[in-house]
Design a protein around this motif. Sequence first.
Motif, PDB file in Angstrom:
ATOM      1  N   THR A  42       0.860  -1.185   0.000  1.00  0.00           N
ATOM      2  CA  THR A  42       0.000   0.000   0.000  1.00  0.00           C
ATOM      3  C   THR A  42       0.891   1.227   0.000  1.00  0.00           C
ATOM      4  O   THR A  42       1.851   1.281   0.743  1.00  0.00           O
ATOM      5  CB  THR A  42      -0.901   0.031   1.243  1.00  0.00           C
ATOM      6  OG1 THR A  42      -1.709  -1.147   1.234  1.00  0.00           O
ATOM      7  CG2 THR A  42      -1.783   1.276   1.253  1.00  0.00           C
ATOM      8  N   ALA A  55      -3.625   4.123  -2.230  1.00  0.00           N
ATOM      9  CA  ALA A  55      -3.709   3.234  -3.389  1.00  0.00           C
ATOM     10  C   ALA A  55      -3.397   1.818  -2.949  1.00  0.00           C
ATOM     11  O   ALA A  55      -2.474   1.592  -2.162  1.00  0.00           O
ATOM     12  CB  ALA A  55      -2.728   3.668  -4.478  1.00  0.00           C
ATOM     13  N   THR A  56      -4.166   0.858  -3.443  1.00  0.00           N
ATOM     14  CA  THR A  56      -3.916  -0.547  -3.144  1.00  0.00           C
ATOM     15  C   THR A  56      -3.554  -1.277  -4.425  1.00  0.00           C
ATOM     16  O   THR A  56      -4.098  -0.998  -5.490  1.00  0.00           O
ATOM     17  CB  THR A  56      -5.158  -1.202  -2.518  1.00  0.00           C
ATOM     18  OG1 THR A  56      -6.265  -1.059  -3.414  1.00  0.00           O
ATOM     19  CG2 THR A  56      -5.511  -0.536  -1.202  1.00  0.00           C
ATOM     20  N   THR A  57      -2.605  -2.235  -4.331  1.00  0.00           N
ATOM     21  CA  THR A  57      -2.156  -2.981  -5.512  1.00  0.00           C
ATOM     22  C   THR A  57      -1.865  -4.416  -5.130  1.00  0.00           C
ATOM     23  O   THR A  57      -1.539  -4.715  -3.988  1.00  0.00           O
ATOM     24  CB  THR A  57      -0.884  -2.332  -6.112  1.00  0.00           C
ATOM     25  OG1 THR A  57      -0.467  -3.101  -7.236  1.00  0.00           O
ATOM     26  CG2 THR A  57       0.244  -2.283  -5.086  1.00  0.00           C
ATOM     27  N   HIS A 111      -8.771   7.975  -3.103  1.00  0.00           N
ATOM     28  CA  HIS A 111      -8.397   6.563  -3.021  1.00  0.00           C
ATOM     29  C   HIS A 111      -8.334   5.956  -4.416  1.00  0.00           C
ATOM     30  O   HIS A 111      -9.112   6.296  -5.305  1.00  0.00           O
ATOM     31  CB  HIS A 111      -9.398   5.775  -2.177  1.00  0.00           C
ATOM     32  CG  HIS A 111      -9.018   4.331  -1.987  1.00  0.00           C
ATOM     33  ND1 HIS A 111      -7.971   3.937  -1.170  1.00  0.00           N
ATOM     34  CD2 HIS A 111      -9.523   3.193  -2.533  1.00  0.00           C
ATOM     35  CE1 HIS A 111      -7.857   2.627  -1.207  1.00  0.00           C
ATOM     36  NE2 HIS A 111      -8.787   2.146  -2.022  1.00  0.00           N
ATOM     37  N   ASP A 113      -8.026   2.064  -6.156  1.00  0.00           N
ATOM     38  CA  ASP A 113      -8.101   0.627  -5.907  1.00  0.00           C
ATOM     39  C   ASP A 113      -7.759  -0.122  -7.199  1.00  0.00           C
ATOM     40  O   ASP A 113      -8.321   0.151  -8.255  1.00  0.00           O
ATOM     41  CB  ASP A 113      -9.513   0.247  -5.438  1.00  0.00           C
ATOM     42  CG  ASP A 113      -9.578  -1.218  -5.027  1.00  0.00           C
ATOM     43  OD1 ASP A 113      -8.560  -1.744  -4.551  1.00  0.00           O
ATOM     44  OD2 ASP A 113     -10.651  -1.820  -5.191  1.00  0.00           O
ATOM     45  N   GLY A 114      -6.821  -1.072  -7.101  1.00  0.00           N
ATOM     46  CA  GLY A 114      -6.415  -1.851  -8.269  1.00  0.00           C
ATOM     47  C   GLY A 114      -5.277  -1.248  -9.048  1.00  0.00           C
ATOM     48  O   GLY A 114      -5.027  -1.629 -10.188  1.00  0.00           O
ATOM     49  N   THR A 129     -11.631   6.756  -6.430  1.00  0.00           N
ATOM     50  CA  THR A 129     -12.697   7.258  -5.574  1.00  0.00           C
ATOM     51  C   THR A 129     -12.413   8.718  -5.209  1.00  0.00           C
ATOM     52  O   THR A 129     -11.293   9.060  -4.828  1.00  0.00           O
ATOM     53  CB  THR A 129     -12.824   6.418  -4.293  1.00  0.00           C
ATOM     54  OG1 THR A 129     -13.059   5.057  -4.653  1.00  0.00           O
ATOM     55  CG2 THR A 129     -13.975   6.911  -3.431  1.00  0.00           C
TER      56      THR A 129
END
Length: 367
Positions: A42, A55-57, A111, A113-114, A129
């Motif tokens: 993250t 950000a998530t990956t 945010h 995501d992905g 988002t």
Amino acid sequence: MQTDGRMRYTRNNYINYERSGHVHIFDRLKSMLLGLNRPQSTATAESADKTSITATTTDQTPSINQTEALILVHHLDADGHELQAPEMIAGYVGDEIHLPDVNIAGYHLVHIDGLTRWFTAPQARLILTYERQAGQPIWAYAYDIDQRQLIGLPTMMRGPLGTPYQVAAPTVAGFKLLRSVGDVTGEYTTSSKTVLFFYRNQNWRQTDLSTGFVQIRHRTRVFPYPGATTTNYLTALQQGSVYKTYLRVQLNAGDTWYNIGDNQWIPEAQVQLTNGDQLLPKLPLSYRTRDQRQVQQTGIVSFVPGKQVHTYIEPYGRYLTTVADGEKVILTERLVDDNRVVWYQVKNRGYLPGRYLTGLEPHGVGL
């Protein structure tokens, strides 16, 4: 290639789209992307408007090949609603991803995501988002309408752009609400707004701006407020003396008081009104009229936008009434004093200094 069963895209469409210059590097995320080489990591970055973006990956560094890849980019608000049509990013598995530079009015990105640094699969989804930006504040002020002063600290309201607001009148001890000026309901916008609430002392039934004179009938004390029974003022007003008044107040109990200065009040029972010329201050000789003549003109009042200016019973005399800025008035007399100050008589409404008039018609009359 079919995505989500809703739209059909081809590789050539989006390769050409990318190469045509319509896809831009999302510069503010570069520093964040450098840390996305590890799975289940993250990263956070701070945007130019100081908003924290997360950000998530879940990707690993892929091997480069010629497999076509397509990413569908969604732009959602905090409730999951689409803010604009989804975008497509095309490339090959293993290529670096170039994110579109998106600016949605009234929102900032919070945010992702992905997010991946590379194309890792033939099809993927990226969800951005956004949060609604805050609107400009709504300020509320409480005023004593008679004393013309604030009677409480200003209050401020804020909320997201486009959301409704409602301003409630504050409760002020010892005062009753008369009216408000400004939008007490509406939506938060990019401009600040002001709401004024006007109050009156709850013991006062009626008030009147008084700019006349009173003569003292009997020796009397001065009191700190209307209806007071005790006072710390040591000096008493002598019989026959004359004072200018600024405000007249009738209390709920029925008695009337006159204001002769800051926090200085005398009861009506001790005075008599006077309009006698012998009680008015004598004007200096330099204020005597030199040139006086009748005119038939119109003019436009030029004061402060949205405000009113006083007229006078006679030049340098007592107030008579008011006229509003921008109002067209009929002029019946023009005079000049020894100081070369020009006055005009407004029909049925007293005298007004010439500096508050413009657009005189017919032009040149009485100049």
